[in-house]
Scaffold this motif. Structure first.
Motif, PDB file in Angstrom:
ATOM      1  N   SER A 166     -62.322-127.883  33.643  1.00 53.39           N
ATOM      2  CA  SER A 166     -61.753-128.322  34.914  1.00 53.39           C
ATOM      3  C   SER A 166     -60.395-129.001  34.722  1.00 53.39           C
ATOM      4  N   GLY A 170     -57.137-128.024  36.786  1.00 52.51           N
ATOM      5  CA  GLY A 170     -56.438-129.113  37.476  1.00 52.51           C
ATOM      6  C   GLY A 170     -54.961-129.111  37.133  1.00 52.51           C
ATOM      7  N   PHE A 184     -60.293-131.064  45.955  1.00 58.27           N
ATOM      8  CA  PHE A 184     -61.509-130.701  45.216  1.00 58.27           C
ATOM      9  C   PHE A 184     -62.684-130.758  46.174  1.00 58.27           C
ATOM     10  N   GLU A 197     -65.012-132.740  39.058  1.00 60.35           N
ATOM     11  CA  GLU A 197     -63.986-133.498  39.765  1.00 60.35           C
ATOM     12  C   GLU A 197     -63.160-134.346  38.805  1.00 60.35           C
ATOM     13  N   PHE A 200     -60.794-132.147  36.746  1.00 62.22           N
ATOM     14  CA  PHE A 200     -59.751-131.599  37.619  1.00 62.22           C
ATOM     15  C   PHE A 200     -58.683-132.648  37.909  1.00 62.22           C
ATOM     16  N   ALA A 204     -54.706-132.546  36.745  1.00 61.64           N
ATOM     17  CA  ALA A 204     -53.624-132.577  37.731  1.00 61.64           C
ATOM     18  C   ALA A 204     -52.679-133.744  37.467  1.00 61.64           C
ATOM     19  N   ILE A 213     -54.606-136.190  45.512  1.00 58.20           N
ATOM     20  CA  ILE A 213     -55.830-135.424  45.290  1.00 58.20           C
ATOM     21  C   ILE A 213     -56.868-135.855  46.317  1.00 58.20           C
ATOM     22  N   TYR A 249     -59.711-126.585  44.727  1.00 56.92           N
ATOM     23  CA  TYR A 249     -60.678-126.185  43.700  1.00 56.92           C
ATOM     24  C   TYR A 249     -62.074-126.445  44.231  1.00 56.92           C
TER      25      TYR A 249
END
Length: 362
Positions: A166, A170, A184, A197, A200, A204, A213, A249
């Motif tokens: 992930s 991300g 997410f 999560e 991700f 990011a 996010i 995502y």
């Protein structure tokens, strides 16, 4: 899932077989080999004699075969074993929305009483029921995907580093986002999905520290319908796209198809999960899926069945992480070709230990 055990089980199996999955863990783009599990066979000849008499039972999570994601990945591993290991017989049973723990136990007992050995439970929701049933049938080998709590001398736990895969998607989301705003969506708010999560968000932020996010879960336990409700997935994603996100995502099982529909309507991008969903989603939605986080349940299922055929099954945990090739990101459609070098750089840093990916959001 009326009076006796087998009557209940027949009803359960019939109800389960009527379920239709929508979209969410699947095959790899190339065959992967786990560094911590038996390598795939280079020929069926050595394994076939041991496997020829094997009757394999597989109990799916909600959605079952055809969910285009998690369950389909398990099905792919079973299909490969049928082809390469010469299994004598297989039986596949599906779970239903909102079913009781007793229904899960009865499904596993149906397989055990039917002489199926080994038996594989797909998903952490089987944790308690599998531990109980495995103790009742000590001579049968059991495996469970995504759960480390159900332990016993005849239980193999097949686990994945979802947070590592992930992280990569991300990073891809942040690199592709034109608005610096991503989302997410998790199916059910449980620790397993929180790993997706956490990874991700870390990926990011590794690209853009101040990226926005948004996160949303579709249901709370004990309600697991968030894994099989495309309408909820679509509504949640629509809210994120309307609020300014341009990449979302989803780790939401069958609900993911709704996320893809929302991405298409918003001219946004989506990220799939488990399977390479740019290959498995509906044809008109595949173009919005820029990449998928690959969780190679197919490899884990095949490895376990191969070890059974070789009489080398081990109880306890087998881990499928990024280093072992158990998780990754997909490149189908070419939408991440321009950032692949950067993603592979992150991948190597995770494998080397230079980057440690968090597996919790807090």
């Amino acid at each position: 899932m009326l009076q006796n055990r087998f009557g209940k089980l027949a009803a359960a199996a019939l109800a389960g077989s009527m379920l239709m999955g929508a979209a969410a863990c699947g095959g790899s783009e190339e065959p992967a080999t786990s560094a911590t599990a038996a390598a795939p066979s280079d020929g069926a000849s050595s394994a076939a004699p041991a496997a020829a008499g094997a009757k394999v039972g597989l109990a799916y999570d909600i959605g079952g075969r055809g969910d285009q994601s998690f369950n389909d990945a398990a099905a792919a591993g079973l299909d490969k074993a049928k082809s390469e290991l010469g299994l004598a017989e297989t039986k596949e049973l599906e779970a239903g929305n909102g079913e009781t723990e007793a229904a899960k136990e009865e499904r596993l007992r149906l397989l055990a009483d039917g002489g199926y050995n080994p038996i594989i439970a797909i998903g952490f929701a089987y944790s308690g029921s599998l531990k109980k049933v495995a103790a009742e049938f000590p001579d049968i080998k059991f495996a469970i995907v995504d759960d480390a709590d159900a332990t016993g001398p005849n239980i193999s736990n097949l686990l994945f580093a979802e947070h590592e895969g992930s992280f990569l998607v991300g990073a891809a989301a942040a690199l592709k986002s034109k608005k610096g705003h991503v989302g997410f969506i998790g199916g059910v708010q449980v620790p397993l999905i929180n790993k997706f999560e956490a990874g991700f968000a870390a990926g990011a932020k590794a690209v853009k520290a101040d990226i926005k996010i948004e996160s949303k879960y579709l249901s709370q336990p004990p309600d697991f319908t968030g894994f099989a409700d495309p309408a909820k997935g679509k509504t949640a994603a629509e809210g994120m796209f309307d609020a300014g996100a341009d990449v979302v995502y989803q780790a939401a099982g069958g609900s993911g198809s709704g996320v893809f529909e929302a991405a298409k309507a918003a001219n946004g991008l989506a990220i799939g999960v488990d399977s390479d969903q740019a290959k498995t989603a509906a044809a008109d939605l595949q173009g919005v899926i820029m990449t998928s986080m690959l969780k190679k349940v197919d490899v884990a299922v095949f490895d376990f069945l191969k070890s059974f055929a070789d009489n080398t099954v081990k109880a306890g945990t087998t881990s499928y992480d990024l280093k072992a090739g158990g998780v990754d990101y997909s490149t189908t459609g070419g939408q991440v070709d321009d950032i692949k070098a950067k993603l592979d750089e992150f991948k190597q840093k995770i494998i080397s230990g230079e980057i440690t990916v968090p597996d919790k959001t807090s």
